[in-house]
Design a protein around this motif. Structure first.
Motif, PDB file in Angstrom:
ATOM      1  N   HIS A  38      88.406 -28.463  45.635  1.00  0.00           N
ATOM      2  CA  HIS A  38      88.016 -27.313  46.337  1.00  0.00           C
ATOM      3  C   HIS A  38      87.066 -27.739  47.536  1.00  0.00           C
ATOM      4  CE1 HIS A  38      89.730 -24.570  43.671  1.00  0.00           C
ATOM      5  NE2 HIS A  38      89.366 -25.295  42.522  1.00  0.00           N
ATOM      6  N   GLU A  39      86.205 -28.616  47.111  1.00  0.00           N
ATOM      7  CA  GLU A  39      85.303 -29.140  48.211  1.00  0.00           C
ATOM      8  C   GLU A  39      86.144 -29.532  49.663  1.00  0.00           C
ATOM      9  OE1 GLU A  39      81.769 -32.548  48.794  1.00  0.00           O
ATOM     10  OE2 GLU A  39      82.807 -32.084  46.776  1.00  0.00           O
ATOM     11  N   ALA A  40      87.008 -30.286  49.204  1.00  0.00           N
ATOM     12  CA  ALA A  40      87.777 -30.726  50.462  1.00  0.00           C
ATOM     13  C   ALA A  40      88.520 -29.354  51.278  1.00  0.00           C
ATOM     14  CB  ALA A  40      89.061 -31.466  49.775  1.00  0.00           C
ATOM     15  N   LEU A  41      88.717 -28.239  50.366  1.00  0.00           N
ATOM     16  CA  LEU A  41      89.469 -27.073  51.049  1.00  0.00           C
ATOM     17  C   LEU A  41      88.425 -26.461  52.279  1.00  0.00           C
ATOM     18  CD1 LEU A  41      92.109 -25.291  51.302  1.00  0.00           C
ATOM     19  CD2 LEU A  41      91.401 -24.139  49.351  1.00  0.00           C
ATOM     20  N   ALA A  42      87.194 -26.326  51.407  1.00  0.00           N
ATOM     21  CA  ALA A  42      86.048 -25.833  52.249  1.00  0.00           C
ATOM     22  C   ALA A  42      85.904 -26.531  53.532  1.00  0.00           C
ATOM     23  CB  ALA A  42      84.710 -25.922  51.391  1.00  0.00           C
ATOM     24  N   ILE A  43      86.003 -27.995  53.717  1.00  0.00           N
ATOM     25  CA  ILE A  43      86.087 -28.681  54.882  1.00  0.00           C
ATOM     26  C   ILE A  43      87.092 -28.644  55.602  1.00  0.00           C
ATOM     27  CG2 ILE A  43      85.928 -30.877  55.725  1.00  0.00           C
ATOM     28  CD1 ILE A  43      84.413 -32.017  53.319  1.00  0.00           C
ATOM     29  N   VAL A  44      88.266 -28.383  55.229  1.00  0.00           N
ATOM     30  CA  VAL A  44      89.490 -28.145  55.877  1.00  0.00           C
ATOM     31  C   VAL A  44      89.555 -26.780  56.611  1.00  0.00           C
ATOM     32  CG1 VAL A  44      92.095 -27.449  55.618  1.00  0.00           C
ATOM     33  CG2 VAL A  44      91.028 -29.511  54.518  1.00  0.00           C
ATOM     34  N   LYS A  45      88.761 -25.759  55.896  1.00  0.00           N
ATOM     35  CA  LYS A  45      88.745 -24.365  56.456  1.00  0.00           C
ATOM     36  C   LYS A  45      87.905 -24.384  57.610  1.00  0.00           C
ATOM     37  CE  LYS A  45      90.109 -21.670  52.394  1.00  0.00           C
ATOM     38  NZ  LYS A  45      89.496 -20.807  51.395  1.00  0.00           N
ATOM     39  N   ALA A  46      87.035 -25.223  57.700  1.00  0.00           N
ATOM     40  CA  ALA A  46      85.971 -25.049  58.907  1.00  0.00           C
ATOM     41  C   ALA A  46      85.934 -26.151  59.972  1.00  0.00           C
ATOM     42  CB  ALA A  46      84.479 -25.519  58.328  1.00  0.00           C
ATOM     43  N   THR A  47      86.865 -27.233  59.453  1.00  0.00           N
ATOM     44  CA  THR A  47      86.866 -28.529  60.372  1.00  0.00           C
ATOM     45  C   THR A  47      88.384 -28.859  60.743  1.00  0.00           C
ATOM     46  OG1 THR A  47      84.730 -29.180  59.828  1.00  0.00           O
ATOM     47  CG2 THR A  47      85.923 -30.728  61.248  1.00  0.00           C
ATOM     48  N   LYS A  48      88.764 -29.255  61.991  1.00  0.00           N
ATOM     49  CA  LYS A  48      89.900 -29.922  62.378  1.00  0.00           C
ATOM     50  C   LYS A  48      90.211 -31.183  61.291  1.00  0.00           C
ATOM     51  CE  LYS A  48      93.411 -31.093  65.976  1.00  0.00           C
ATOM     52  NZ  LYS A  48      93.610 -32.508  65.534  1.00  0.00           N
ATOM     53  N   ILE A  49      91.217 -31.618  60.735  1.00  0.00           N
ATOM     54  CA  ILE A  49      91.345 -32.625  59.982  1.00  0.00           C
ATOM     55  C   ILE A  49      92.624 -33.356  60.711  1.00  0.00           C
ATOM     56  CG2 ILE A  49      91.718 -33.721  57.577  1.00  0.00           C
ATOM     57  CD1 ILE A  49      89.051 -32.866  58.271  1.00  0.00           C
ATOM     58  N   ASP A  50      92.540 -34.541  60.792  1.00  0.00           N
ATOM     59  CA  ASP A  50      93.801 -35.055  61.273  1.00  0.00           C
ATOM     60  C   ASP A  50      94.434 -35.983  60.182  1.00  0.00           C
ATOM     61  OD1 ASP A  50      93.555 -34.631  64.068  1.00  0.00           O
ATOM     62  OD2 ASP A  50      91.625 -35.687  63.812  1.00  0.00           O
ATOM     63  N   LEU A  51      94.035 -36.683  59.428  1.00  0.00           N
ATOM     64  CA  LEU A  51      94.384 -37.632  58.520  1.00  0.00           C
ATOM     65  C   LEU A  51      93.651 -37.347  57.067  1.00  0.00           C
ATOM     66  CD1 LEU A  51      94.096 -40.929  60.414  1.00  0.00           C
ATOM     67  CD2 LEU A  51      96.136 -39.650  59.717  1.00  0.00           C
ATOM     68  N   VAL A  52      94.565 -37.414  55.886  1.00  0.00           N
ATOM     69  CA  VAL A  52      93.932 -37.068  54.638  1.00  0.00           C
ATOM     70  C   VAL A  52      94.347 -38.143  53.514  1.00  0.00           C
ATOM     71  CG1 VAL A  52      94.075 -35.464  52.515  1.00  0.00           C
ATOM     72  CG2 VAL A  52      93.828 -34.736  54.608  1.00  0.00           C
ATOM     73  N   VAL A  53      93.697 -38.773  52.716  1.00  0.00           N
ATOM     74  CA  VAL A  53      93.834 -39.545  51.855  1.00  0.00           C
ATOM     75  C   VAL A  53      93.364 -39.113  50.498  1.00  0.00           C
ATOM     76  CG1 VAL A  53      93.352 -41.919  50.571  1.00  0.00           C
ATOM     77  CG2 VAL A  53      93.538 -41.604  53.153  1.00  0.00           C
ATOM     78  N   SER A  54      94.161 -38.508  49.613  1.00  0.00           N
ATOM     79  CA  SER A  54      93.946 -37.628  48.362  1.00  0.00           C
ATOM     80  C   SER A  54      94.451 -38.172  47.171  1.00  0.00           C
ATOM     81  CB  SER A  54      94.289 -36.146  48.689  1.00  0.00           C
ATOM     82  OG  SER A  54      93.905 -35.462  47.607  1.00  0.00           O
ATOM     83  N   ASP A  55      93.458 -38.167  46.137  1.00  0.00           N
ATOM     84  CA  ASP A  55      93.912 -38.277  44.813  1.00  0.00           C
ATOM     85  C   ASP A  55      95.084 -37.375  44.538  1.00  0.00           C
ATOM     86  OD1 ASP A  55      94.571 -39.447  42.158  1.00  0.00           O
ATOM     87  OD2 ASP A  55      92.504 -38.610  41.329  1.00  0.00           O
ATOM     88  N   ILE A  56      96.113 -37.689  43.537  1.00  0.00           N
ATOM     89  CA  ILE A  56      97.117 -36.433  43.290  1.00  0.00           C
ATOM     90  C   ILE A  56      96.642 -35.736  42.070  1.00  0.00           C
ATOM     91  CG2 ILE A  56      98.651 -37.863  41.897  1.00  0.00           C
ATOM     92  CD1 ILE A  56     100.909 -36.868  43.345  1.00  0.00           C
ATOM     93  N   ARG A  57      95.800 -36.316  41.071  1.00  0.00           N
ATOM     94  CA  ARG A  57      95.619 -35.752  39.724  1.00  0.00           C
ATOM     95  C   ARG A  57      94.099 -35.702  39.915  1.00  0.00           C
ATOM     96  NH1 ARG A  57      98.322 -37.899  34.290  1.00  0.00           N
ATOM     97  NH2 ARG A  57     100.137 -37.197  34.599  1.00  0.00           N
ATOM     98  N   MET A  58      93.409 -34.070  40.144  1.00  0.00           N
ATOM     99  CA  MET A  58      92.332 -33.740  40.270  1.00  0.00           C
ATOM    100  C   MET A  58      92.098 -32.403  39.370  1.00  0.00           C
ATOM    101  SD  MET A  58      91.118 -34.449  44.106  1.00  0.00           S
ATOM    102  CE  MET A  58      92.593 -33.689  44.821  1.00  0.00           C
ATOM    103  N   PRO A  59      90.998 -32.309  38.703  1.00  0.00           N
ATOM    104  CA  PRO A  59      90.658 -30.770  38.032  1.00  0.00           C
ATOM    105  C   PRO A  59      90.860 -29.631  39.096  1.00  0.00           C
ATOM    106  CG  PRO A  59      89.140 -32.370  37.741  1.00  0.00           C
ATOM    107  CD  PRO A  59      89.897 -33.061  38.529  1.00  0.00           C
ATOM    108  N   GLY A  60      91.296 -28.548  38.419  1.00  0.00           N
ATOM    109  CA  GLY A  60      91.200 -27.323  39.175  1.00  0.00           C
ATOM    110  C   GLY A  60      92.481 -27.352  40.468  1.00  0.00           C
ATOM    111  N   LYS A  61      92.756 -28.290  41.329  1.00  0.00           N
ATOM    112  CA  LYS A  61      93.844 -27.938  41.978  1.00  0.00           C
ATOM    113  C   LYS A  61      94.349 -29.704  42.403  1.00  0.00           C
ATOM    114  CE  LYS A  61      93.055 -25.414  45.579  1.00  0.00           C
ATOM    115  NZ  LYS A  61      94.363 -24.462  45.598  1.00  0.00           N
ATOM    116  N   SER A  62      95.794 -29.784  42.267  1.00  0.00           N
ATOM    117  CA  SER A  62      96.137 -30.993  42.385  1.00  0.00           C
ATOM    118  C   SER A  62      96.244 -31.343  43.853  1.00  0.00           C
ATOM    119  CB  SER A  62      97.494 -31.466  41.775  1.00  0.00           C
ATOM    120  OG  SER A  62      98.467 -30.445  42.619  1.00  0.00           O
ATOM    121  N   GLY A  63      96.372 -32.710  44.126  1.00  0.00           N
ATOM    122  CA  GLY A  63      96.713 -33.241  45.480  1.00  0.00           C
ATOM    123  C   GLY A  63      97.753 -32.621  46.365  1.00  0.00           C
ATOM    124  N   LEU A  64      98.712 -32.193  45.330  1.00  0.00           N
ATOM    125  CA  LEU A  64      99.964 -31.567  46.002  1.00  0.00           C
ATOM    126  C   LEU A  64      99.919 -30.407  46.498  1.00  0.00           C
ATOM    127  CD1 LEU A  64     102.809 -33.117  43.672  1.00  0.00           C
ATOM    128  CD2 LEU A  64     102.434 -34.077  45.786  1.00  0.00           C
TER     129      LEU A  64
END
Length: 548
Positions: A38-64
């Motif tokens: 959810h914190e990542a999504l807030a950043i994505v909505k406000a800033t252009k992102i070119d590359l992401v390294v993300s865990d696949i299993r996270m609480p609330g919303k998965s990396g997928l």
């Protein structure tokens, strides 16, 4: 520079990867971090992102699921997924979502860095291909009329057609004219004195005049047209190769004087229709005969000047033929003046040098322009006067809000040597003030960056956020800051955090983990590793040494 977002619900992993990538300056990454999807999504909505390294299993919303959201906002973003499990279901889903890499955390940071390098290389290649496609599309889209206008405007300003053609932008520009054959030049000017039309109304009128002209132009001619400087209508005309026999002499060569005479007859009904239908008087000027493409700028200057001379007499609907032996306008208009295009080019260059504070270049260009104007006055007095006052206006435009002296010479100089010295001195004064202002602005920018860092040591200190705070492009800010200070912004952030940590460690009421949180470190172990790297000792060792 690419922007990398690292997402994991384990702060130690996030902070460790952030440090890892910040220590790889050759990748030129602006690294952002998030401790949840959810914190990542807030950043994505406000800033252009070119590359992401993300865990696949996270609480609330998965990396997928996060990958789906990121692809919605930034379709070109490349994604690397991390997992502690080599489950086929996850791997298959990642492939379906066009994820670049699926990496097990047990493979270590080297595998993650290699994956990011690979994804960044793909981004670079995609951008290169996209640039090629865009250049190709530009040649076949609605940009063609604008490119034609730019092409002919450059010619009228004195650039050689052959040089313009060699540039990538205009190399394949399709024209109705054959640039290997000479052509005729016709310049028209509408009498708009006292009419008070808006810019849009003037454009509409010019397009109407062009339509009337093309309708009356016989099919034996091919033409291109352009509106120059929002005031002059210019036509470039060629007789068709297969229809010019009526103008061919006994020697088989085109009699261009006969072509010009015939065109003058065509202009009469054009003028009449513009007057009766559009309510506008149009005057035309034609050259004496055929013109080579690389000479169009010089001939245009003569035609333009002849129309200006005519306007002083107030005669409406004139047709000025510079080829007439006893023509009223021929003698003055044909006299040589400063090379066409040279004055405008040098004046534009002078403006840039004054803006950038280049004293020597500005003084040299000023002397060259004044010397050219002095020659122009001898050839065409009115043209010389126009250029002199144009130069004055250029200086006035640069003097606004500057503490410079007044203009040294307002009227046409008598002592040109003295005038050149005074103008050159003024140019140097303007340059010095401009340069001082630029340097002051640069120092203020660095101070604002440092102030923002100091006030947000525990908050978001990504390059994107700092750039937003100081109203700068993030990529340019990174290069500009390093150019001014000799170090990266990330180094400034680390130095500020280290200094703040050392100050806080002197306060025995604060625990080490509390200091870590105040400085934006979610993981105390990562804070300890950071502090040791910056100072050579752990926070606890540093504190003990303070009170020993």
């Amino acid at each position: 520079m690419y922007r990398l977002l690292i997402v994991d619900d384990e702060p130690a992993i996030v902070d460790g990867l952030v440090q890892q990538f910040q220590e790889l300056p050759e990748l030129e990454l602006d690294v952002c971090k998030a401790y949840s999807a959810h914190e990542a999504l807030a950043i994505v909505k406000a800033t252009k992102i070119d590359l992401v390294v993300s865990d696949i299993r996270m609480p609330g919303k998965s990396g997928l699921q996060l990958a789906d959201d990121i692809s919605f906002y930034w379709p070109a973003c490349r994604i690397v997924l991390l997992s502690g499990y080599s489950e086929f279901e996850y791997v298959y889903s990642a492939i379906q979502k066009n994820v670049d890499h699926y990496i097990l955390k047990t493979e270590g940071t080297e595998a993650i860095v290699a994956a990011v390098r690979s994804s960044a290389a793909k981004l670079t290649e995609e951008q290169r291909r996209q640039a090629v496609l865009e250049r190709a599309e530009q040649q076949i889209t609605a940009a063609e009329p604008l490119l034609k206008k730019q092409f002919f405007e450059a010619i009228l300003l004195g650039e050689h057609a052959s040089d313009i053609r060699r540039s990538g932008t205009f190399a394949d520009l399709p024209l109705r004219l054959d640039d290997s054959r000479p052509l005729l030049l016709v310049v028209g000017k509408a009498d708009l004195d006292g009419r008070g039309e808006s810019y849009t109304e003037k454009l509409k009128l010019f397009y109407s005049v062009q339509e009337v002209f093309e309708r009356h132009l016989p099919s034996m001619f091919t033409a291109e047209h352009v509106v120059h400087d929002h005031s002059l209508l210019v036509w470039f005309i060629q007789p068709a190769c297969d229809k010019g026999e009526k103008f061919t002499g006994a020697d088989g060569e085109m009699n261009w004087r006969d072509v010009t005479t015939y065109l003058k007859g065509v202009l009469e009904p054009v003028q009449n229709e513009c007057s009766s239908t559009l309510g506008t008087a149009i005057s035309f000027a034609l050259d004496r005969g055929e013109i080579e493409w690389n000479e169009l700028g010089a001939h245009f200057e003569q035609l333009k000047f002849s129309l200006k001379q005519h306007a002083a007499f107030g005669q409406p609907m004139a047709v000025i033929d510079l080829g007439m032996q006893d023509g009223l306008w021929k003698a003055d208009a044909a006299r040589p003046a400063q090379a066409t295009g040279t004055f405008n080019q040098k004046l534009g260059l002078l403006t840039k040098k004054l803006e950038s504070g280049a004293e020597a270049d500005a003084a040299m260009l000023t002397e060259e322009l004044l010397a050219g104007i002095r020659s122009d006055l001898a050839a065409n007095y009115l043209l010389g006067m126009e250029r002199y006052y144009t130069l004055l206006l250029a200086f006035i435009g640069q003097m606004e809000d500057l503490h410079t002296a007044s203009l040294p010479v307002i009227e046409l100089p008598v002592e040109w040597h003295t005038a050149q010295q005074k103008f050159s001195g003024l140019a140097e004064t303007i340059c010095r003030e401009k340069k001082a202002r630029i340097e002051k602005g640069e120092h203020l920018l660095v101070e604002r960056i440092h102030q923002y860092i100091d006030e947000h040591l525990g908050g978001d200190l990504s390059l994107a956020r700092i750039a937003e705070a100081v109203y700068f492009n993030p990529s340019y800010l990174s290069r500009f800051y390093k150019q001014l200070t000799g170090r990266n912004i990330s180094e400034a952030i680390n130095t500020a955090k280290s200094a703040a940590a050392q100050t806080m460690l002197g306060d025995t009421s604060l625990k080490v983990n509390e200091i870590a949180l105040k400085l934006g470190f979610e993981s105390p172990s990562y804070f300890t590793a950071f502090f040791r790297k910056m100072t050579g000792s752990t926070p606890q060792e540093f504190r003990e040494n303070l009170f020993r």
